[in-house]
Scaffold this active site. Structure first.
Site, PDB file in Angstrom:
ATOM      1  N   ASP A  47       0.822  -1.213   0.000  1.00  0.00           N
ATOM      2  CA  ASP A  47       0.000   0.000   0.000  1.00  0.00           C
ATOM      3  C   ASP A  47       0.860   1.270   0.000  1.00  0.00           C
ATOM      4  O   ASP A  47       1.655   1.498   0.919  1.00  0.00           O
ATOM      5  CB  ASP A  47      -0.888  -0.062   1.263  1.00  0.00           C
ATOM      6  CG  ASP A  47      -2.035   0.919   1.208  1.00  0.00           C
ATOM      7  OD1 ASP A  47      -2.033   1.796   0.322  1.00  0.00           O
ATOM      8  OD2 ASP A  47      -2.931   0.807   2.068  1.00  0.00           O
ATOM      9  N   ASP A  63     -10.714   3.676  -1.320  1.00  0.00           N
ATOM     10  CA  ASP A  63     -11.329   2.659  -0.456  1.00  0.00           C
ATOM     11  C   ASP A  63     -12.843   2.584  -0.642  1.00  0.00           C
ATOM     12  O   ASP A  63     -13.521   3.602  -0.723  1.00  0.00           O
ATOM     13  CB  ASP A  63     -11.059   2.991   1.019  1.00  0.00           C
ATOM     14  CG  ASP A  63      -9.608   2.766   1.377  1.00  0.00           C
ATOM     15  OD1 ASP A  63      -8.777   2.621   0.455  1.00  0.00           O
ATOM     16  OD2 ASP A  63      -9.301   2.749   2.581  1.00  0.00           O
TER      17      ASP A  63
HETATM   18  C1  GAL Z   1      -5.679   2.132   2.789  1.00  0.00           C
HETATM   19  C2  GAL Z   1      -6.102   0.971   1.904  1.00  0.00           C
HETATM   20  C3  GAL Z   1      -7.095   0.156   2.698  1.00  0.00           C
HETATM   21  C4  GAL Z   1      -6.428  -0.344   3.968  1.00  0.00           C
HETATM   22  C5  GAL Z   1      -5.820   0.802   4.748  1.00  0.00           C
HETATM   23  C6  GAL Z   1      -4.953   0.321   5.901  1.00  0.00           C
HETATM   24  O1  GAL Z   1      -4.800   2.939   2.084  1.00  0.00           O
HETATM   25  O2  GAL Z   1      -6.661   1.460   0.718  1.00  0.00           O
HETATM   26  O3  GAL Z   1      -7.597  -0.896   1.902  1.00  0.00           O
HETATM   27  O4  GAL Z   1      -5.443  -1.273   3.615  1.00  0.00           O
HETATM   28  O5  GAL Z   1      -5.031   1.626   3.939  1.00  0.00           O
HETATM   29  O6  GAL Z   1      -4.415   1.357   6.633  1.00  0.00           O
END
Ligand code: GAL
Length: 666
Positions: free
Chosen positions: A402, A465
């Protein structure tokens, strides 16, 4: 005369006593839709005191665009008052929202576009005769980032007594189950094609429904593999590249089932979209070892494993958090060799992986190319090789990687800068002797679908998200048109995880805010899109409706088809859409949807005013390249609908779907 006067006075005072005020923060907020996080009583959406332009409010509701709440006033409302605005908690210069109050489909009041620091707008509305009142926070047409919106001091006065419970309008449509119960005879499900790299550990569990006990066997099982008769778990390693065709057999007291499995030993894995569970949409940072084990247990006990559900993926928050206040998150980030440490909620990752593998399932983990993950935990920057090695040592099978804090490292958002960190981790993963599904998460930046395969991703998020609201799910899902040419075996577009069952970004959970029809749309569309299917729910509390969504073998077959061709949109008019996916056997899977998205959505369209709406959708064989007669099967109901000549028409529920499979009639 005196008596009449007395009666009038009594009626007047009883009226006053009965008239009452209900504050928004007294309502059950589970039916309030919220584009991110969970709505909070007397707090902002992030749990801070409600604050607008420096002014604190004791009472109110903090939410996030797009947010809706529908209230049943039943004509007894008198006045609605509130102060609204964007909460001070957002980063300066970010976020903009627009508030609407809608009464019986008419806009009664709207705010200007509001940004951080704007003086709160006062709402003071007469509610005479209004039956249904809708509160909406829109994104002011610039996407929902940082749209933390507050309804402060919000209250409704009534002319007669009402209770908070009577006010809240719950989902209008009751959940209804379409998936038939599986037969007692054995039936083999799951992926028909499976990729593995030569010499790497092999794990494939035969997925089969039918009465237990059941025994498993295989004909022509490749050299180096062995099969556990009782569980159907196949393990081992195959040293030589090439293709092997194995016949899988499942047998019980009623009979047996046989099916071919093509094992492709080569450079590609993830030949069908990954299916499993991920901790984020339910637990977020409340995840721990026990919850992961519980999810693996439930994957088996619920029977989901019998449909091919495989991965148990830990998302963010398993690492040490620099500067954490919570003792269980504190510690050395890495050991003296630079190998990453877990926090105390994950005392032994290797033991956890062994536990999950012992059930025939696989374990996933999460990191990012920056110094910190999105939730502020240790990530992989400059330790990519150690991390890949660590994952392999533990027995990790899936990595979600990520972007987040890499924003501070990247020089700019040029393509080389966007690709670089993903290439670095790819190289690291390729050096370890383990097949680890590589999932890129950078929200679609730089049209990642155009180059995700080039940097060795097995899947890549195409969006921000998802949350469990119609605007989020439909906004993402129906926006995937055009991405189909970039997906195929080993490399998939990922429109984010499933928001069905109990979700909530932990520790508090709530049932998905999607209506039953919206959930059928969600699963149908994600299946047609060859999306990774990652359940975002509390696995230990799956209700019958959610299980019905996740255990339809014919729906899953569409997602797992070996050809791996993603559906394309072939019709988009009057709020109706048709998506078509070519299947390996020459048939076509078709989703007829009625999302009613429209060009720009009018405020009243965000609410379900209780009317049952549906649309007639006509599908022409010619549009699918079928010139002869064709058969149609209703996939959710698993029922043949007959033979049709050029035209098939059907009624599709509002926000719902009819999912069919068509084949040329013999
Ligand atoms: C976001 C991601 C989510 C989750 C989250 C965790 O950036 O898109 O799916 O993984 O971080 O902090």
């Amino acid at each position: 005369m005196k008596t009449v006067l007395l009666i009038i006075i009594i009626i007047f005072f009883t009226g006053i006593l009965e008239a009452q005020t209900i504050w928004l923060d007294e309502l059950d907020l589970t039916s309030m839709q919220c584009g991110w996080g969970t709505p909070e009583a007397n707090k902002s959406v992030e749990g801070n005191p409600l604050t607008l332009a420096g002014q604190k409010f004791e009472r109110g509701v903090g939410t996030h665009a797009v947010s809706t709440l529908l209230l049943n006033l039943d004509g007894k409302g008198k006045q609605f008052t509130a102060f609204v605005g964007l909460d001070d908690e957002v980063v300066d210069g970010n976020g903009s929202v627009k508030f609407f109050v809608v009464g019986d489909k008419k806009i009664l009041w709207e705010s200007p576009v509001m940004k951080k620091g704007d003086k709160p707008e006062k709402v003071n509305l007469n509610l005479d005769g209004i039956k249904l009142l809708g509160l909406l926070v829109g994104d002011a047409d610039d996407w929902i980032d940082y749209d933390h919106a507050d309804w402060c001091d919000a209250k409704i006065e009534f002319t007669s007594k009402r209770t908070p419970d009577e006010l809240v309008v719950k989902t209008a449509i009751e959940p209804y189950i379409l998936t038939p119960k599986p037969s007692d005879s054995p039936k083999i499900n799951g992926a028909k094609v499976f990729g593995v790299r030569p010499g790497n550990p092999f794990l494939y569990t035969i997925a089969a429904t039918g009465k237990r006990p059941m025994t498993f066997s295989a004909e022509n099982l490749a050299d180096g593999l062995s099969l556990d008769e009782a569980s159907g778990i196949i393990t081992g390693q195959i040293m030589k590249a090439g293709e092997r065709n194995v016949t899988l057999i499942a047998k019980n007291e009623i009979g047996d089932a046989k099916r071919e499995l093509r094992i492709k030993v080569g450079n590609q894995i993830s030949l069908t979209p990954p299916m499993g569970w991920n901790s984020w949409n339910c637990w977020a940072c409340a995840v721990d070892d026990a919850k992961v084990r519980e999810s693996a247990d439930a994957m088996v006990s619920s029977g989901l494993i019998n449909y091919g559900w495989t991965y148990i993926n830990i998302d963010d928050c398993w690492e040490i958090k620099p500067d954490a206040k919570e003792p269980e998150l504190q510690g050395e980030l890495r050991d003296k060799n630079g190998m990453i440490n877990t926090n105390k909620k994950f005392p032994d990752m290797k033991a956890l992986a062994d536990y999950v593998h012992g059930k025939g399932l696989k374990l996933g983990i999460y990191s990012g190319p920056g110094p910190l993950t999105c939730a502020g935990f240790t990530a992989s920057y400059q330790y990519e090789f150690q991390d890949a090695q660590r994952y392999a040592d533990w027995g990790i099978d899936y990595l979600k990687y990520d972007w987040c804090s890499y924003s501070k490292i990247a020089k700019d958002r040029s393509l080389p800068e966007l690709k670089k960190p993903y290439q670095v981790m790819r190289d690291a993963l390729s050096k370890v002797p383990r097949d680890i599904v590589y999932s890129l998460c950078q929200y679609g930046m730089g049209k990642v679908w155009e180059w995700g395969e080039e940097v060795g991703g097995n899947c890549w998020r195409t969006t921000g998200d998802i949350t469990d609201t119609w605007s989020s799910m439909s906004g993402i899902g129906f926006n995937q048109a055009g991405h189909e040419k970039y997906a195929g075996p080993g490399h998939w577009n990922d429109p984010d995880m499933l928001v069905v069952g109990l979700v909530g970004w932990g520790p508090q959970l709530h049932p998905s805010n999607l209506t039953p029809d919206e959930q059928y749309t969600h699963i149908s569309l994600w299946s047609l899109l060859c999306s990774p299917l990652l359940i975002g729910a509390d696995m230990s509390r799956l209700d019958d409706f959610t299980l019905n969504l996740l255990t339809n073998d014919e729906v899953i077959e569409i997602n797992q088809d070996p050809l791996g061709v993603q559906a394309r949109r072939i019709y988009d008019e009057d709020g109706k859409q048709i998506w078509m996916k070519e299947m390996e056997d020459g048939s076509k899977a078709v989703g007829l949807f009625y999302p009613d998205l429209g060009e720009k959505k009018e405020p009243e369209k965000y609410f379900n005013w209780g009317e049952k709406k549906s649309a007639k959708i006509i599908l022409k064989g010619n549009d699918l390249g079928i010139s002869s007669k064709f058969t149609v099967r209703d996939v959710w109901r698993q029922k043949d609908l007959g033979v049709f000549e050029n035209v098939f028409e059907t009624e599709v529920p509002y926000h719902g779907v009819v999912l069919i499979r068509l084949a040329e009639a013999k």
